[in-house]
Design a protein around this motif. Structure first.
Motif, PDB file in Angstrom:
ATOM      1  N   ASP A  21       0.863  -1.187   0.000  1.00  0.00           N
ATOM      2  CA  ASP A  21       0.000   0.000   0.000  1.00  0.00           C
ATOM      3  C   ASP A  21       0.895   1.231   0.000  1.00  0.00           C
ATOM      4  O   ASP A  21       1.422   1.627   1.038  1.00  0.00           O
ATOM      5  N   PRO A  22       1.078   1.850  -1.145  1.00  0.00           N
ATOM      6  CA  PRO A  22       1.999   2.985  -1.255  1.00  0.00           C
ATOM      7  C   PRO A  22       1.492   4.283  -0.631  1.00  0.00           C
ATOM      8  O   PRO A  22       2.213   5.274  -0.627  1.00  0.00           O
ATOM      9  N   THR A  23       0.269   4.290  -0.081  1.00  0.00           N
ATOM     10  CA  THR A  23      -0.244   5.528   0.510  1.00  0.00           C
ATOM     11  C   THR A  23      -0.570   5.399   1.992  1.00  0.00           C
ATOM     12  O   THR A  23      -0.939   6.384   2.622  1.00  0.00           O
ATOM     13  N   VAL A  24      -0.440   4.220   2.579  1.00  0.00           N
ATOM     14  CA  VAL A  24      -0.786   4.010   3.990  1.00  0.00           C
ATOM     15  C   VAL A  24       0.213   4.717   4.904  1.00  0.00           C
ATOM     16  O   VAL A  24       1.405   4.765   4.616  1.00  0.00           O
ATOM     17  N   THR A  25      -0.302   5.288   6.011  1.00  0.00           N
ATOM     18  CA  THR A  25       0.592   5.927   6.972  1.00  0.00           C
ATOM     19  C   THR A  25       0.519   5.287   8.353  1.00  0.00           C
ATOM     20  O   THR A  25       1.497   5.264   9.073  1.00  0.00           O
ATOM     21  N   ARG A  26      -0.670   4.761   8.749  1.00  0.00           N
ATOM     22  CA  ARG A  26      -0.772   4.090  10.039  1.00  0.00           C
ATOM     23  C   ARG A  26      -2.094   3.342  10.137  1.00  0.00           C
ATOM     24  O   ARG A  26      -3.031   3.620   9.376  1.00  0.00           O
ATOM     25  N   VAL A  27      -2.171   2.416  11.099  1.00  0.00           N
ATOM     26  CA  VAL A  27      -3.416   1.724  11.412  1.00  0.00           C
ATOM     27  C   VAL A  27      -4.123   2.532  12.492  1.00  0.00           C
ATOM     28  O   VAL A  27      -3.557   2.804  13.550  1.00  0.00           O
ATOM     29  N   ALA A  28      -5.349   2.939  12.220  1.00  0.00           N
ATOM     30  CA  ALA A  28      -6.123   3.722  13.176  1.00  0.00           C
ATOM     31  C   ALA A  28      -6.889   2.819  14.146  1.00  0.00           C
ATOM     32  O   ALA A  28      -7.085   3.182  15.302  1.00  0.00           O
ATOM     33  N   ASN A  29      -7.319   1.631  13.687  1.00  0.00           N
ATOM     34  CA  ASN A  29      -8.113   0.725  14.498  1.00  0.00           C
ATOM     35  C   ASN A  29      -8.071  -0.658  13.862  1.00  0.00           C
ATOM     36  O   ASN A  29      -7.952  -0.775  12.649  1.00  0.00           O
ATOM     37  N   SER A  30      -8.158  -1.697  14.681  1.00  0.00           N
ATOM     38  CA  SER A  30      -8.235  -3.057  14.147  1.00  0.00           C
ATOM     39  C   SER A  30      -9.001  -3.938  15.122  1.00  0.00           C
ATOM     40  O   SER A  30      -9.089  -3.632  16.310  1.00  0.00           O
ATOM     41  N   TRP A  31      -9.565  -5.028  14.616  1.00  0.00           N
ATOM     42  CA  TRP A  31     -10.278  -5.982  15.460  1.00  0.00           C
ATOM     43  C   TRP A  31      -9.947  -7.393  14.988  1.00  0.00           C
ATOM     44  O   TRP A  31      -9.984  -7.704  13.811  1.00  0.00           O
ATOM     45  N   GLY A  32      -9.500  -8.216  15.941  1.00  0.00           N
ATOM     46  CA  GLY A  32      -9.116  -9.595  15.646  1.00  0.00           C
ATOM     47  C   GLY A  32      -7.734  -9.743  15.051  1.00  0.00           C
ATOM     48  O   GLY A  32      -7.292 -10.861  14.784  1.00  0.00           O
ATOM     49  N   ILE A  33      -7.036  -8.644  14.825  1.00  0.00           N
ATOM     50  CA  ILE A  33      -5.695  -8.687  14.241  1.00  0.00           C
ATOM     51  C   ILE A  33      -4.809  -7.603  14.845  1.00  0.00           C
ATOM     52  O   ILE A  33      -5.287  -6.568  15.289  1.00  0.00           O
ATOM     53  N   ASN A  34      -3.520  -7.879  14.865  1.00  0.00           N
ATOM     54  CA  ASN A  34      -2.497  -6.879  15.187  1.00  0.00           C
ATOM     55  C   ASN A  34      -1.793  -6.551  13.887  1.00  0.00           C
ATOM     56  O   ASN A  34      -1.410  -7.456  13.142  1.00  0.00           O
ATOM     57  N   LEU A  69      -3.732   8.162   2.107  1.00  0.00           N
ATOM     58  CA  LEU A  69      -4.083   9.243   1.204  1.00  0.00           C
ATOM     59  C   LEU A  69      -5.254   8.849   0.302  1.00  0.00           C
ATOM     60  O   LEU A  69      -6.014   9.687  -0.146  1.00  0.00           O
ATOM     61  N   LYS A  70      -5.388   7.527   0.009  1.00  0.00           N
ATOM     62  CA  LYS A  70      -6.507   7.015  -0.778  1.00  0.00           C
ATOM     63  C   LYS A  70      -6.596   5.507  -0.560  1.00  0.00           C
ATOM     64  O   LYS A  70      -5.657   4.878  -0.071  1.00  0.00           O
ATOM     65  N   ALA A  71      -7.724   4.942  -0.908  1.00  0.00           N
ATOM     66  CA  ALA A  71      -7.926   3.502  -0.747  1.00  0.00           C
ATOM     67  C   ALA A  71      -7.092   2.731  -1.775  1.00  0.00           C
ATOM     68  O   ALA A  71      -6.957   3.181  -2.920  1.00  0.00           O
ATOM     69  N   PRO A  72      -6.544   1.568  -1.377  1.00  0.00           N
ATOM     70  CA  PRO A  72      -5.801   0.771  -2.354  1.00  0.00           C
ATOM     71  C   PRO A  72      -6.762   0.212  -3.401  1.00  0.00           C
ATOM     72  O   PRO A  72      -7.929  -0.048  -3.132  1.00  0.00           O
ATOM     73  N   VAL A  73      -6.287   0.056  -4.610  1.00  0.00           N
ATOM     74  CA  VAL A  73      -7.080  -0.490  -5.693  1.00  0.00           C
ATOM     75  C   VAL A  73      -6.619  -1.914  -5.964  1.00  0.00           C
ATOM     76  O   VAL A  73      -5.452  -2.134  -6.279  1.00  0.00           O
ATOM     77  N   ASN A  74      -7.510  -2.872  -5.774  1.00  0.00           N
ATOM     78  CA  ASN A  74      -7.212  -4.283  -6.013  1.00  0.00           C
ATOM     79  C   ASN A  74      -5.903  -4.744  -5.378  1.00  0.00           C
ATOM     80  O   ASN A  74      -5.001  -5.219  -6.062  1.00  0.00           O
ATOM     81  N   PRO A  75      -5.774  -4.592  -4.039  1.00  0.00           N
ATOM     82  CA  PRO A  75      -4.535  -5.039  -3.408  1.00  0.00           C
ATOM     83  C   PRO A  75      -4.376  -6.558  -3.529  1.00  0.00           C
ATOM     84  O   PRO A  75      -5.357  -7.293  -3.499  1.00  0.00           O
ATOM     85  N   VAL A  76      -3.157  -7.003  -3.683  1.00  0.00           N
ATOM     86  CA  VAL A  76      -2.853  -8.427  -3.746  1.00  0.00           C
ATOM     87  C   VAL A  76      -2.463  -8.862  -2.343  1.00  0.00           C
ATOM     88  O   VAL A  76      -1.453  -8.398  -1.805  1.00  0.00           O
ATOM     89  N   LEU A  77      -3.291  -9.730  -1.732  1.00  0.00           N
ATOM     90  CA  LEU A  77      -3.032 -10.191  -0.362  1.00  0.00           C
ATOM     91  C   LEU A  77      -2.168 -11.436  -0.397  1.00  0.00           C
ATOM     92  O   LEU A  77      -2.350 -12.306  -1.232  1.00  0.00           O
ATOM     93  N   THR A  78      -1.241 -11.520   0.556  1.00  0.00           N
ATOM     94  CA  THR A  78      -0.415 -12.701   0.728  1.00  0.00           C
ATOM     95  C   THR A  78      -0.741 -13.278   2.095  1.00  0.00           C
ATOM     96  O   THR A  78      -0.539 -12.603   3.103  1.00  0.00           O
ATOM     97  N   LEU A  79      -1.271 -14.512   2.133  1.00  0.00           N
ATOM     98  CA  LEU A  79      -1.653 -15.161   3.387  1.00  0.00           C
ATOM     99  C   LEU A  79      -0.603 -16.193   3.749  1.00  0.00           C
ATOM    100  O   LEU A  79      -0.178 -16.985   2.921  1.00  0.00           O
ATOM    101  N   LYS A  80      -0.167 -16.154   5.017  1.00  0.00           N
ATOM    102  CA  LYS A  80       0.830 -17.117   5.497  1.00  0.00           C
ATOM    103  C   LYS A  80       0.277 -17.834   6.702  1.00  0.00           C
ATOM    104  O   LYS A  80      -0.437 -17.321   7.480  1.00  0.00           O
TER     105      LYS A  80
END
Length: 80
Positions: A21-34, A69-80
């Motif tokens: 995510d080239p525009t993310v700056t921080r996590v404001a809130n989350s639930w069930g995940i760190n 700055l904006k929402a990601p468009v079609n992010p590719v998720l990697t699950l481990k």
């Protein structure tokens, strides 16, 4: 805000997901995940609390809100 649904194909004692995510700056809130953020690069989250373990066939719904700055468009998720 993003909701993430994780389905266990087999039992696991932990899991994580990441995406660029080239525009993310921080996590404001989350639930069930760190989550950790590399500002303007990526987000990596792992199951926490009630969503740490997943049984075979179980579905977990977790989520987060990020400052970006904006929402990601079609992010590719990697699950481990």
């Amino acid at each position: 805000m993003a909701n993430i649904e994780v389905t266990g194909l087999r039992a696991a004692s932990g899991w994580s997901v990441s995406w660029p995510d080239p525009t993310v700056t921080r996590v404001a809130n989350s639930w069930g995940i760190n989550c950790t953020v590399v500002p303007k690069v990526s987000v990596t989250c792992s199951g926490s609390d009630w969503a740490t373990k997943i049984a075979a066939g179980q579905k977990l719904s977790v989520g987060l809100q990020v400052d970006s700055l904006k929402a990601p468009v079609n992010p590719v998720l990697t699950l481990k």
